[in-house]
Design a protein around this motif. Sequence first.
Motif, PDB file in Angstrom:
ATOM      1  N   ARG A  60       0.824  -1.205   0.000  1.00 56.10           N
ATOM      2  CA  ARG A  60       0.000   0.000   0.000  1.00 56.10           C
ATOM      3  C   ARG A  60       0.862   1.260   0.000  1.00 56.10           C
ATOM      4  NH1 ARG A  60      -5.062  -1.083   4.215  1.00 56.10           N
ATOM      5  NH2 ARG A  60      -5.933  -2.901   3.105  1.00 56.10           N
ATOM      6  N   GLN A  61       2.076   1.129   0.489  1.00 54.78           N
ATOM      7  CA  GLN A  61       3.003   2.252   0.466  1.00 54.78           C
ATOM      8  C   GLN A  61       3.719   2.297  -0.888  1.00 54.78           C
ATOM      9  OE1 GLN A  61       3.199   4.463   3.039  1.00 54.78           O
ATOM     10  NE2 GLN A  61       1.540   3.260   3.955  1.00 54.78           N
ATOM     11  N   ALA A  62       4.314   3.448  -1.160  1.00 53.78           N
ATOM     12  CA  ALA A  62       5.072   3.614  -2.407  1.00 53.78           C
ATOM     13  C   ALA A  62       6.451   3.002  -2.209  1.00 53.78           C
ATOM     14  CB  ALA A  62       5.166   5.087  -2.780  1.00 53.78           C
ATOM     15  N   ARG A  63       6.495   1.649  -2.278  1.00 49.29           N
ATOM     16  CA  ARG A  63       7.748   0.940  -2.034  1.00 49.29           C
ATOM     17  C   ARG A  63       8.449   0.683  -3.368  1.00 49.29           C
ATOM     18  NH1 ARG A  63       7.211  -4.087   1.745  1.00 49.29           N
ATOM     19  NH2 ARG A  63       6.757  -2.332   3.181  1.00 49.29           N
ATOM     20  N   LEU A  64       9.689   1.148  -3.459  1.00 50.02           N
ATOM     21  CA  LEU A  64      10.451   1.027  -4.696  1.00 50.02           C
ATOM     22  C   LEU A  64      10.981  -0.392  -4.884  1.00 50.02           C
ATOM     23  CD1 LEU A  64      12.498   4.324  -4.358  1.00 50.02           C
ATOM     24  CD2 LEU A  64      10.874   3.855  -6.204  1.00 50.02           C
ATOM     25  N   THR A  65      11.022  -0.835  -6.154  1.00 50.77           N
ATOM     26  CA  THR A  65      11.730  -2.062  -6.492  1.00 50.77           C
ATOM     27  C   THR A  65      13.229  -1.744  -6.560  1.00 50.77           C
ATOM     28  OG1 THR A  65      11.585  -1.617  -8.855  1.00 50.77           O
ATOM     29  CG2 THR A  65       9.755  -2.846  -7.856  1.00 50.77           C
ATOM     30  N   ALA A  66      14.034  -2.772  -6.808  1.00 51.98           N
ATOM     31  CA  ALA A  66      15.473  -2.537  -6.955  1.00 51.98           C
ATOM     32  C   ALA A  66      15.742  -1.603  -8.132  1.00 51.98           C
ATOM     33  CB  ALA A  66      16.199  -3.865  -7.142  1.00 51.98           C
ATOM     34  N   ALA A  67      14.989  -1.790  -9.227  1.00 50.62           N
ATOM     35  CA  ALA A  67      15.152  -0.903 -10.382  1.00 50.62           C
ATOM     36  C   ALA A  67      14.736   0.519 -10.030  1.00 50.62           C
ATOM     37  CB  ALA A  67      14.339  -1.429 -11.567  1.00 50.62           C
ATOM     38  N   GLY A  68      13.674   0.637  -9.235  1.00 46.46           N
ATOM     39  CA  GLY A  68      13.223   1.955  -8.823  1.00 46.46           C
ATOM     40  C   GLY A  68      14.239   2.652  -7.930  1.00 46.46           C
ATOM     41  N   GLU A  69      14.863   1.890  -7.039  1.00 46.46           N
ATOM     42  CA  GLU A  69      15.901   2.467  -6.173  1.00 46.46           C
ATOM     43  C   GLU A  69      17.070   2.996  -7.003  1.00 46.46           C
ATOM     44  OE1 GLU A  69      15.990   3.018  -3.030  1.00 46.46           O
ATOM     45  OE2 GLU A  69      14.528   1.704  -2.036  1.00 46.46           O
ATOM     46  N   GLU A  70      17.452   2.224  -8.032  1.00 47.20           N
ATOM     47  CA  GLU A  70      18.558   2.652  -8.883  1.00 47.20           C
ATOM     48  C   GLU A  70      18.189   3.922  -9.649  1.00 47.20           C
ATOM     49  OE1 GLU A  70      22.341   2.554 -10.718  1.00 47.20           O
ATOM     50  OE2 GLU A  70      21.511   1.612  -8.913  1.00 47.20           O
ATOM     51  N   LEU A  71      16.966   3.951 -10.185  1.00 39.31           N
ATOM     52  CA  LEU A  71      16.533   5.145 -10.920  1.00 39.31           C
ATOM     53  C   LEU A  71      16.453   6.352  -9.993  1.00 39.31           C
ATOM     54  CD1 LEU A  71      15.516   6.487 -13.489  1.00 39.31           C
ATOM     55  CD2 LEU A  71      13.190   5.765 -12.874  1.00 39.31           C
ATOM     56  N   LEU A  72      15.992   6.147  -8.766  1.00 41.14           N
ATOM     57  CA  LEU A  72      15.903   7.254  -7.813  1.00 41.14           C
ATOM     58  C   LEU A  72      17.290   7.813  -7.499  1.00 41.14           C
ATOM     59  CD1 LEU A  72      14.240   8.985  -5.822  1.00 41.14           C
ATOM     60  CD2 LEU A  72      14.606   7.165  -4.131  1.00 41.14           C
ATOM     61  N   ALA A  73      18.259   6.917  -7.220  1.00 36.25           N
ATOM     62  CA  ALA A  73      19.609   7.374  -6.866  1.00 36.25           C
ATOM     63  C   ALA A  73      20.256   8.118  -8.028  1.00 36.25           C
ATOM     64  CB  ALA A  73      20.470   6.175  -6.457  1.00 36.25           C
ATOM     65  N   GLU A  74      20.169   7.524  -9.231  1.00 35.14           N
ATOM     66  CA  GLU A  74      20.780   8.169 -10.390  1.00 35.14           C
ATOM     67  C   GLU A  74      20.014   9.429 -10.786  1.00 35.14           C
ATOM     68  OE1 GLU A  74      23.684   7.437 -12.118  1.00 35.14           O
ATOM     69  OE2 GLU A  74      23.939   6.265 -10.289  1.00 35.14           O
ATOM     70  N   GLY A  75      18.698   9.396 -10.617  1.00 35.96           N
ATOM     71  CA  GLY A  75      17.892  10.565 -10.949  1.00 35.96           C
ATOM     72  C   GLY A  75      18.223  11.751 -10.062  1.00 35.96           C
ATOM     73  N   ARG A  76      18.390  11.500  -8.765  1.00 36.17           N
ATOM     74  CA  ARG A  76      18.773  12.583  -7.852  1.00 36.17           C
ATOM     75  C   ARG A  76      20.145  13.150  -8.232  1.00 36.17           C
ATOM     76  NH1 ARG A  76      16.619   9.834  -2.162  1.00 36.17           N
ATOM     77  NH2 ARG A  76      14.481  10.688  -2.288  1.00 36.17           N
ATOM     78  N   ARG A  77      21.072  12.264  -8.623  1.00 39.46           N
ATOM     79  CA  ARG A  77      22.397  12.740  -9.043  1.00 39.46           C
ATOM     80  C   ARG A  77      22.294  13.588 -10.306  1.00 39.46           C
ATOM     81  NH1 ARG A  77      25.973  11.337 -12.699  1.00 39.46           N
ATOM     82  NH2 ARG A  77      24.736   9.537 -13.361  1.00 39.46           N
ATOM     83  N   LEU A  78      21.485  13.137 -11.266  1.00 38.15           N
ATOM     84  CA  LEU A  78      21.329  13.890 -12.511  1.00 38.15           C
ATOM     85  C   LEU A  78      20.675  15.246 -12.269  1.00 38.15           C
ATOM     86  CD1 LEU A  78      20.207  11.032 -14.937  1.00 38.15           C
ATOM     87  CD2 LEU A  78      22.368  12.292 -15.003  1.00 38.15           C
ATOM     88  N   LEU A  79      19.680  15.282 -11.395  1.00 35.43           N
ATOM     89  CA  LEU A  79      19.029  16.557 -11.090  1.00 35.43           C
ATOM     90  C   LEU A  79      20.001  17.530 -10.433  1.00 35.43           C
ATOM     91  CD1 LEU A  79      15.545  15.313  -9.798  1.00 35.43           C
ATOM     92  CD2 LEU A  79      15.980  16.552 -11.918  1.00 35.43           C
ATOM     93  N   ALA A  80      20.844  16.997  -9.524  1.00 34.00           N
ATOM     94  CA  ALA A  80      21.845  17.855  -8.876  1.00 34.00           C
ATOM     95  C   ALA A  80      22.843  18.383  -9.903  1.00 34.00           C
ATOM     96  CB  ALA A  80      22.565  17.080  -7.775  1.00 34.00           C
ATOM     97  N   GLU A  81      23.241  17.529 -10.862  1.00 35.88           N
ATOM     98  CA  GLU A  81      24.182  17.961 -11.893  1.00 35.88           C
ATOM     99  C   GLU A  81      23.542  18.999 -12.813  1.00 35.88           C
ATOM    100  OE1 GLU A  81      25.882  14.711 -13.998  1.00 35.88           O
ATOM    101  OE2 GLU A  81      27.022  13.978 -12.259  1.00 35.88           O
ATOM    102  N   MET A  82      22.264  18.817 -13.119  1.00 41.36           N
ATOM    103  CA  MET A  82      21.563  19.808 -13.945  1.00 41.36           C
ATOM    104  C   MET A  82      21.535  21.164 -13.246  1.00 41.36           C
ATOM    105  SD  MET A  82      18.295  17.683 -15.419  1.00 41.36           S
ATOM    106  CE  MET A  82      18.506  16.185 -16.390  1.00 41.36           C
ATOM    107  N   ASP A  83      21.250  21.132 -11.935  1.00 40.73           N
ATOM    108  CA  ASP A  83      21.255  22.390 -11.180  1.00 40.73           C
ATOM    109  C   ASP A  83      22.644  23.020 -11.178  1.00 40.73           C
ATOM    110  OD1 ASP A  83      18.581  22.138 -10.598  1.00 40.73           O
ATOM    111  OD2 ASP A  83      18.905  21.207  -8.629  1.00 40.73           O
TER     112      ASP A  83
END
Length: 332
Positions: A60-83
Amino acid sequence: MTPRRNALTPESLAMMDTIARTGSFAAAARELGKVPSALTYSVRQLEDALDVLLFDRRSRQARLTAAGEELLAEGRRLLAEMDAVANRVRRVACGWETQLTIAADGLVSRLTLLELCEAFYGLRPDGLEGGPGTRLRLRTEVLNGTWEALVTGQADLAIGVPMDAATSAGIDVRPLGEVNFVFAVAPHHPLAQVAEPLDDADIVRHRAIAVADSAQRLAPLTVNLLPGQDVLTVPSMQAKIEAQLRGLGCGFVPEPLVRDHLRLGRLVPREVRRQRQKGRFAYAWRSAALGSPRKAPQGLALRWWLEQLESPATRAALMDRFPAGAVPSAVD
Protein backbone atom coordinates in the motif's frame (compact mmCIF):
# COMPACT_ATOMS: atom_id res chain seq x y z
CA MET A 1 16.78 9.99 -29.27
CA THR A 2 15.48 6.65 -27.92
CA PRO A 3 12.03 6.41 -26.25
CA ARG A 4 13.77 5.46 -23.00
CA ARG A 5 15.84 8.62 -23.08
CA ASN A 6 12.73 10.65 -23.92
CA ALA A 7 11.08 9.27 -20.80
CA LEU A 8 13.89 10.38 -18.50
CA THR A 9 12.95 14.02 -18.24
CA PRO A 10 13.72 16.32 -15.30
CA GLU A 11 9.99 16.25 -14.53
CA SER A 12 9.83 12.44 -14.37
CA LEU A 13 12.94 12.25 -12.20
CA ALA A 14 11.55 14.93 -9.87
CA MET A 15 8.29 12.97 -9.69
CA MET A 16 10.16 9.85 -8.58
CA ASP A 17 11.99 11.85 -5.96
CA THR A 18 8.75 13.34 -4.60
CA ILE A 19 7.00 9.95 -4.37
CA ALA A 20 9.95 8.39 -2.55
CA ARG A 21 10.30 11.37 -0.22
CA THR A 22 6.62 11.65 0.73
CA GLY A 23 6.09 7.88 0.99
CA SER A 24 2.84 7.62 -0.98
CA PHE A 25 1.26 8.49 -4.31
CA ALA A 26 -1.47 10.50 -2.60
CA ALA A 27 0.96 12.68 -0.64
CA ALA A 28 3.13 13.16 -3.72
CA ALA A 29 0.10 14.12 -5.81
CA ARG A 30 -0.90 16.77 -3.27
CA GLU A 31 2.63 18.23 -3.26
CA LEU A 32 2.81 18.25 -7.07
CA GLY A 33 -0.71 19.65 -7.48
CA LYS A 34 -2.03 16.60 -9.33
CA VAL A 35 -4.77 14.08 -8.74
CA PRO A 36 -3.49 10.64 -7.65
CA SER A 37 -4.77 8.96 -10.82
CA ALA A 38 -2.77 11.34 -13.02
CA LEU A 39 0.37 10.61 -11.01
CA THR A 40 -0.24 6.86 -11.24
CA TYR A 41 -0.67 7.18 -15.00
CA SER A 42 2.62 9.10 -15.31
CA VAL A 43 4.45 6.40 -13.35
CA ARG A 44 3.00 3.65 -15.58
CA GLN A 45 4.11 5.57 -18.68
CA LEU A 46 7.62 5.79 -17.28
CA GLU A 47 7.64 2.07 -16.43
CA ASP A 48 6.40 1.17 -19.92
CA ALA A 49 9.07 3.32 -21.57
CA LEU A 50 11.85 1.76 -19.46
CA ASP A 51 10.25 -1.74 -19.54
CA VAL A 52 10.69 -2.19 -15.79
CA LEU A 53 8.58 -2.06 -12.63
CA LEU A 54 9.57 0.86 -10.43
CA PHE A 55 7.14 0.30 -7.53
CA ASP A 56 5.95 -2.84 -5.76
CA ARG A 57 2.21 -2.92 -6.38
CA ARG A 58 1.67 -5.45 -3.57
CA SER A 59 2.37 -2.78 -0.98
CA ARG A 60 0.00 0.00 0.00
CA GLN A 61 3.00 2.25 0.47
CA ALA A 62 5.07 3.61 -2.41
CA ARG A 63 7.75 0.94 -2.03
CA LEU A 64 10.45 1.03 -4.70
CA THR A 65 11.73 -2.06 -6.49
CA ALA A 66 15.47 -2.54 -6.95
CA ALA A 67 15.15 -0.90 -10.38
CA GLY A 68 13.22 1.96 -8.82
CA GLU A 69 15.90 2.47 -6.17
CA GLU A 70 18.56 2.65 -8.88
CA LEU A 71 16.53 5.15 -10.92
CA LEU A 72 15.90 7.25 -7.81
CA ALA A 73 19.61 7.37 -6.87
CA GLU A 74 20.78 8.17 -10.39
CA GLY A 75 17.89 10.57 -10.95
CA ARG A 76 18.77 12.58 -7.85
CA ARG A 77 22.40 12.74 -9.04
CA LEU A 78 21.33 13.89 -12.51
CA LEU A 79 19.03 16.56 -11.09
CA ALA A 80 21.85 17.86 -8.88
CA GLU A 81 24.18 17.96 -11.89
CA MET A 82 21.56 19.81 -13.94
CA ASP A 83 21.26 22.39 -11.18
CA ALA A 84 25.04 22.67 -11.00
CA VAL A 85 25.33 23.17 -14.76
CA ALA A 86 22.65 25.85 -14.68
CA ASN A 87 24.42 27.60 -11.81
CA ARG A 88 27.80 27.42 -13.57
CA VAL A 89 26.29 28.82 -16.77
CA ARG A 90 24.79 31.68 -14.80
CA ARG A 91 28.10 32.35 -13.06
CA VAL A 92 29.92 32.41 -16.38
CA ALA A 93 27.33 34.85 -17.69
CA CYS A 94 27.98 36.97 -14.60
CA GLY A 95 31.73 36.95 -15.28
CA TRP A 96 32.96 34.08 -13.06
CA GLU A 97 35.31 31.66 -14.83
CA THR A 98 34.43 27.97 -14.96
CA GLN A 99 38.00 27.10 -13.91
CA LEU A 100 41.03 29.08 -12.76
CA THR A 101 44.46 27.43 -12.82
CA ILE A 102 47.19 28.82 -10.58
CA ALA A 103 50.80 27.77 -11.06
CA ALA A 104 52.93 28.39 -7.97
CA ASP A 105 56.64 27.88 -7.53
CA GLY A 106 57.68 25.36 -4.89
CA LEU A 107 59.01 28.25 -2.77
CA VAL A 108 55.54 29.75 -2.31
CA SER A 109 53.84 29.14 1.04
CA ARG A 110 51.15 26.49 0.56
CA LEU A 111 49.70 27.44 3.94
CA THR A 112 48.97 30.97 2.70
CA LEU A 113 47.89 29.75 -0.72
CA LEU A 114 45.31 27.37 0.76
CA GLU A 115 44.04 30.09 3.12
CA LEU A 116 43.43 32.24 0.04
CA CYS A 117 41.54 29.31 -1.52
CA GLU A 118 39.44 29.06 1.65
CA ALA A 119 38.59 32.77 1.47
CA PHE A 120 37.74 32.45 -2.22
CA TYR A 121 35.35 29.55 -1.63
CA GLY A 122 33.71 31.58 1.13
CA LEU A 123 32.70 34.36 -1.26
CA ARG A 124 28.99 34.97 -1.63
CA PRO A 125 28.47 37.02 -4.82
CA ASP A 126 25.11 38.76 -5.06
CA GLY A 127 22.42 36.45 -6.35
CA LEU A 128 24.70 33.39 -6.72
CA GLU A 129 24.07 30.45 -4.43
CA GLY A 130 27.04 28.41 -3.24
CA GLY A 131 29.77 30.94 -3.89
CA PRO A 132 31.49 31.85 -7.15
CA GLY A 133 31.51 28.25 -8.39
CA THR A 134 34.87 28.62 -10.15
CA ARG A 135 36.89 25.42 -9.96
CA LEU A 136 40.40 26.15 -8.71
CA ARG A 137 43.35 24.07 -9.86
CA LEU A 138 46.74 24.48 -8.20
CA ARG A 139 49.96 23.43 -9.93
CA THR A 140 53.42 23.20 -8.40
CA GLU A 141 56.23 24.27 -10.72
CA VAL A 142 59.96 24.97 -10.36
CA LEU A 143 62.01 27.89 -11.75
CA ASN A 144 61.16 28.48 -15.44
CA GLY A 145 58.33 25.94 -15.27
CA THR A 146 56.14 28.48 -13.48
CA TRP A 147 56.62 31.01 -16.27
CA GLU A 148 56.16 28.34 -18.96
CA ALA A 149 52.83 27.22 -17.48
CA LEU A 150 51.55 30.79 -17.89
CA VAL A 151 52.84 31.64 -21.36
CA THR A 152 51.71 28.30 -22.81
CA GLY A 153 48.17 28.78 -21.49
CA GLN A 154 48.33 25.96 -18.94
CA ALA A 155 47.81 28.46 -16.10
CA ASP A 156 45.86 31.71 -15.73
CA LEU A 157 47.98 33.06 -12.88
CA ALA A 158 51.61 32.33 -12.01
CA ILE A 159 52.91 33.02 -8.50
CA GLY A 160 56.64 32.92 -7.86
CA VAL A 161 58.09 33.42 -11.34
CA PRO A 162 61.72 34.60 -11.37
CA MET A 163 61.73 38.39 -11.45
CA ASP A 164 64.16 38.36 -14.36
CA ALA A 165 62.06 35.97 -16.46
CA ALA A 166 61.79 37.01 -20.08
CA THR A 167 58.81 39.28 -20.70
CA SER A 168 56.15 38.34 -23.23
CA ALA A 169 53.43 40.24 -25.06
CA GLY A 170 50.11 40.10 -23.23
CA ILE A 171 51.67 39.22 -19.86
CA ASP A 172 51.48 41.54 -16.85
CA VAL A 173 54.17 41.08 -14.18
CA ARG A 174 54.24 42.51 -10.64
CA PRO A 175 56.84 42.09 -7.84
CA LEU A 176 55.99 39.43 -5.27
CA GLY A 177 58.93 39.58 -2.89
CA GLU A 178 62.44 38.45 -2.06
CA VAL A 179 63.70 35.30 -0.39
CA ASN A 180 67.05 34.98 1.36
CA PHE A 181 69.00 31.83 0.51
CA VAL A 182 71.52 30.32 2.90
CA PHE A 183 74.26 27.81 2.14
CA ALA A 184 73.65 24.92 4.54
CA VAL A 185 74.84 21.38 5.19
CA ALA A 186 74.07 18.64 7.68
CA PRO A 187 76.17 18.70 10.89
CA HIS A 188 77.95 15.49 9.79
CA HIS A 189 78.75 16.78 6.29
CA PRO A 190 82.50 17.41 5.67
CA LEU A 191 81.88 21.08 4.83
CA ALA A 192 80.51 21.61 8.33
CA GLN A 193 84.10 21.36 9.62
CA VAL A 194 85.88 23.46 6.96
CA ALA A 195 87.04 26.92 8.02
CA GLU A 196 84.81 29.78 6.88
CA PRO A 197 84.28 31.48 4.57
CA LEU A 198 84.04 28.60 2.09
CA ASP A 199 85.32 29.33 -1.38
CA ASP A 200 84.44 27.62 -4.66
CA ALA A 201 87.48 25.34 -4.40
CA ASP A 202 86.11 23.97 -1.10
CA ILE A 203 82.56 23.54 -2.41
CA VAL A 204 83.29 22.02 -5.84
CA ARG A 205 84.77 18.89 -4.24
CA HIS A 206 81.38 18.02 -2.73
CA ARG A 207 78.11 16.96 -4.31
CA ALA A 208 75.50 19.65 -4.87
CA ILE A 209 71.76 19.05 -4.47
CA ALA A 210 69.78 20.72 -7.25
CA VAL A 211 66.05 21.00 -7.93
CA ALA A 212 65.13 20.15 -11.51
CA ASP A 213 63.50 22.95 -13.50
CA SER A 214 59.98 21.80 -14.42
CA ALA A 215 60.02 23.64 -17.77
CA GLN A 216 59.51 21.33 -20.75
CA ARG A 217 59.83 23.79 -23.63
CA LEU A 218 61.74 26.76 -22.29
CA ALA A 219 65.44 26.50 -21.53
CA PRO A 220 65.77 25.18 -17.96
CA LEU A 221 67.54 27.35 -15.41
CA THR A 222 70.64 26.16 -13.59
CA VAL A 223 71.42 28.03 -10.37
CA ASN A 224 74.50 27.99 -8.13
CA LEU A 225 76.20 24.94 -9.67
CA LEU A 226 79.96 25.00 -10.18
CA PRO A 227 81.65 23.61 -13.33
CA GLY A 228 82.72 20.01 -12.76
CA GLN A 229 80.74 19.62 -9.54
CA ASP A 230 78.90 16.34 -8.91
CA VAL A 231 75.13 16.91 -8.78
CA LEU A 232 72.18 15.03 -7.35
CA THR A 233 69.05 16.36 -9.06
CA VAL A 234 65.74 16.05 -7.19
CA PRO A 235 62.18 16.97 -8.23
CA SER A 236 61.25 19.47 -5.51
CA MET A 237 62.59 21.82 -2.87
CA GLN A 238 61.18 19.46 -0.25
CA ALA A 239 63.37 16.65 -1.63
CA LYS A 240 66.40 18.97 -1.78
CA ILE A 241 66.08 19.87 1.88
CA GLU A 242 65.56 16.22 2.85
CA ALA A 243 68.68 15.25 0.89
CA GLN A 244 70.76 17.91 2.61
CA LEU A 245 69.45 16.87 6.01
CA ARG A 246 70.79 13.38 5.24
CA GLY A 247 74.18 14.76 4.28
CA LEU A 248 73.84 13.69 0.65
CA GLY A 249 75.11 17.03 -0.58
CA CYS A 250 75.25 20.77 -0.09
CA GLY A 251 73.69 23.87 -1.56
CA PHE A 252 71.72 27.05 -1.10
CA VAL A 253 68.26 26.67 0.41
CA PRO A 254 65.52 29.25 1.12
CA GLU A 255 65.96 30.49 4.66
CA PRO A 256 62.21 30.61 5.51
CA LEU A 257 61.83 26.92 4.62
CA VAL A 258 64.74 25.73 6.75
CA ARG A 259 64.47 28.23 9.60
CA ASP A 260 63.35 25.56 12.06
CA HIS A 261 66.06 23.10 10.88
CA LEU A 262 68.70 25.78 11.39
CA ARG A 263 67.39 26.66 14.84
CA LEU A 264 67.43 23.02 15.95
CA GLY A 265 70.84 22.32 14.43
CA ARG A 266 69.61 19.83 11.84
CA LEU A 267 71.26 22.03 9.23
CA VAL A 268 74.34 24.19 9.71
CA PRO A 269 74.62 27.53 7.89
CA ARG A 270 78.02 28.18 6.34
CA GLU A 271 79.47 31.47 5.22
CA VAL A 272 80.65 31.44 1.62
CA ARG A 273 83.04 33.74 -0.14
CA ARG A 274 80.70 34.31 -3.05
CA GLN A 275 78.00 36.97 -2.67
CA ARG A 276 75.09 36.07 -0.38
CA GLN A 277 72.19 34.75 -2.45
CA LYS A 278 68.78 36.45 -2.61
CA GLY A 279 65.96 35.43 -4.92
CA ARG A 280 63.58 38.01 -6.38
CA PHE A 281 60.18 36.73 -7.45
CA ALA A 282 57.06 38.06 -9.14
CA TYR A 283 53.52 37.08 -10.01
CA ALA A 284 52.14 37.31 -13.54
CA TRP A 285 48.97 36.81 -15.52
CA ARG A 286 47.79 36.94 -19.11
CA SER A 287 46.18 40.34 -19.67
CA ALA A 288 45.68 40.34 -23.45
CA ALA A 289 45.67 37.95 -26.35
CA LEU A 290 49.15 37.52 -27.80
CA GLY A 291 49.66 39.88 -30.73
CA SER A 292 46.58 41.91 -29.85
CA PRO A 293 46.81 45.41 -28.35
CA ARG A 294 43.39 45.06 -26.77
CA LYS A 295 42.96 43.94 -23.21
CA ALA A 296 41.35 40.54 -22.80
CA PRO A 297 38.23 40.50 -20.60
CA GLN A 298 39.33 39.68 -17.06
CA GLY A 299 37.24 37.14 -15.21
CA LEU A 300 35.99 37.92 -11.74
CA ALA A 301 37.87 35.00 -10.16
CA LEU A 302 41.23 36.16 -11.54
CA ARG A 303 40.36 39.72 -10.56
CA TRP A 304 39.73 38.60 -6.97
CA TRP A 305 43.11 36.83 -6.75
CA LEU A 306 44.90 39.85 -8.18
CA GLU A 307 43.21 42.07 -5.60
CA GLN A 308 44.52 39.81 -2.83
CA LEU A 309 48.03 39.96 -4.28
CA GLU A 310 47.95 43.75 -4.15
CA SER A 311 48.21 43.44 -0.35
CA PRO A 312 51.81 43.70 0.93
CA ALA A 313 50.87 41.43 3.85
CA THR A 314 49.61 38.71 1.51
CA ARG A 315 52.71 38.89 -0.67
CA ALA A 316 54.96 38.72 2.39
CA ALA A 317 53.05 35.71 3.76
CA LEU A 318 53.39 33.87 0.44
CA MET A 319 57.16 34.30 0.63
CA ASP A 320 57.85 33.80 4.34
CA ARG A 321 55.05 31.95 6.14
CA PHE A 322 55.64 28.25 6.70
CA PRO A 323 54.68 25.90 9.55
CA ALA A 324 57.54 25.09 11.91
CA GLY A 325 59.72 22.33 10.50
CA ALA A 326 57.68 22.08 7.32
CA VAL A 327 58.47 22.61 3.68
CA PRO A 328 55.93 22.91 0.86
CA SER A 329 54.85 19.75 -0.89
CA ALA A 330 53.37 19.30 -4.34
CA VAL A 331 49.71 20.18 -4.84
CA ASP A 332 49.36 18.92 -8.39
